[in-house]
Write an enzyme that holds these catalytic residues in place. Sequence first.
Site, short mmCIF file in Angstrom:
data_model
loop_
_atom_site.label_atom_id
_atom_site.label_comp_id
_atom_site.label_asym_id
_atom_site.label_seq_id
_atom_site.Cartn_x
_atom_site.Cartn_y
_atom_site.Cartn_z
N ARG A 1 31.28 -32.65 24.38
CA ARG A 1 30.16 -32.08 25.16
C ARG A 1 29.52 -33.15 26.05
NH1 ARG A 1 26.71 -30.04 20.49
NH2 ARG A 1 25.22 -29.30 22.04
N LYS B 1 15.90 -30.64 25.52
CA LYS B 1 15.52 -29.56 26.45
C LYS B 1 14.93 -28.37 25.70
CE LYS B 1 19.78 -29.07 28.06
NZ LYS B 1 20.54 -30.09 27.29
N ARG C 1 20.76 -32.68 13.81
CA ARG C 1 19.98 -31.50 14.22
C ARG C 1 20.24 -30.32 13.29
NH1 ARG C 1 20.33 -29.13 20.30
NH2 ARG C 1 22.49 -28.66 19.78
N ARG D 1 24.74 -26.24 13.91
CA ARG D 1 25.58 -25.52 14.86
C ARG D 1 27.02 -26.00 14.76
NH1 ARG D 1 22.68 -25.51 20.69
NH2 ARG D 1 24.78 -26.15 21.27
N ARG E 1 24.57 -25.66 35.00
CA ARG E 1 25.33 -26.81 34.51
C ARG E 1 26.47 -27.18 35.44
NH1 ARG E 1 24.09 -25.62 28.66
NH2 ARG E 1 24.92 -27.26 27.34
P1 AMP Z 1 23.67 -25.30 24.59
O1 AMP Z 1 23.04 -24.42 23.56
O2 AMP Z 1 22.91 -25.34 25.89
O3 AMP Z 1 23.99 -26.68 24.07
O4 AMP Z 1 25.09 -24.64 24.96
C1 AMP Z 1 26.08 -24.49 23.97
C2 AMP Z 1 27.41 -24.19 24.63
O5 AMP Z 1 27.32 -22.96 25.37
C3 AMP Z 1 27.86 -25.24 25.66
O6 AMP Z 1 28.53 -26.34 25.06
C4 AMP Z 1 28.79 -24.40 26.52
O7 AMP Z 1 30.03 -24.16 25.86
C5 AMP Z 1 28.05 -23.07 26.59
N1 AMP Z 1 27.08 -23.01 27.71
C6 AMP Z 1 25.73 -22.94 27.64
N2 AMP Z 1 25.18 -22.89 28.86
C7 AMP Z 1 26.21 -22.96 29.74
C8 AMP Z 1 26.29 -22.98 31.16
N3 AMP Z 1 25.19 -22.95 31.92
N4 AMP Z 1 27.51 -23.05 31.72
C9 AMP Z 1 28.63 -23.09 30.97
N5 AMP Z 1 28.64 -23.10 29.63
C10 AMP Z 1 27.42 -23.02 29.00
#
Ligand code: AMP
Length: 226
Positions: A181, A26, A137, A170, A99
Amino acid sequence: MERNASPAEKGSRLVVVFFGPPGVGKGTVATRLAGELGFDFVSSGDLLRDNVARKTELGSRASGFMNAGKLVPDELVTGMVLERLKGLERGVFLDGFPRTSGQAEELSGFLADHGLSLLVIDLEADDGFLEERLSARRICRECGAIYHLRNLPPAKPGRCDKCDGELYRRDDDRPEVIRERLAVYHGQSAPLKSYYRERGFSRTLPGDTPLAETLAAVRKLIVEAG
Ligand code: AMP
């Protein structure tokens, strides 16, 4: 041959949600097309990580969930993202939001209130592929550019091609957190696929094709929607 006008050139206010499991691409796809097609880019994960780095109250409440691979509660995430969208004057690519069904409902209300249209790009890949991709990554600490140690490696090991920043893994790209996740995605986020499909907003594409192919397919959908 005449070039199709980009959505930004046509003046449309389109919100493109990049939906799909962690590691499906994404962020990679959205950041690469945003500048070219004239869209802003907003990532809920980046906004949260920025709050954690700045040690804000929101960041301190969110970090435990993030490190464990769990979702941050809706009441922390939704306001943060919608607040960011309010100031934007052109179309936007949204990465990682919504989400949950609660977040999707709030976003629908926001779009209706602001006269914005919606396209959901639903990227798919299987868990084995995603685990491999996430564990390899690496991300630039300075500009956020995304690499993969084998498929999209930097020219100089450990340094960003664009800005020479340091590349890092990360905290939540460790195998045990990756598995959590993915489980959270299947349990809490995947149901949104049918929510958007039933409403006619989503277009599904494979996320495991070579990057150039994925970019071409996504670009086409966005230009047609704009
Ligand atoms: P990402 O960078 O999108 O993989 O997000 C990293 C982490 O941030 C996720 O594993 C969640 O803990 C949190 N997070 C990001 N976006 C959301 C969302 N829309 N709702 C809830 N938690 C989020």
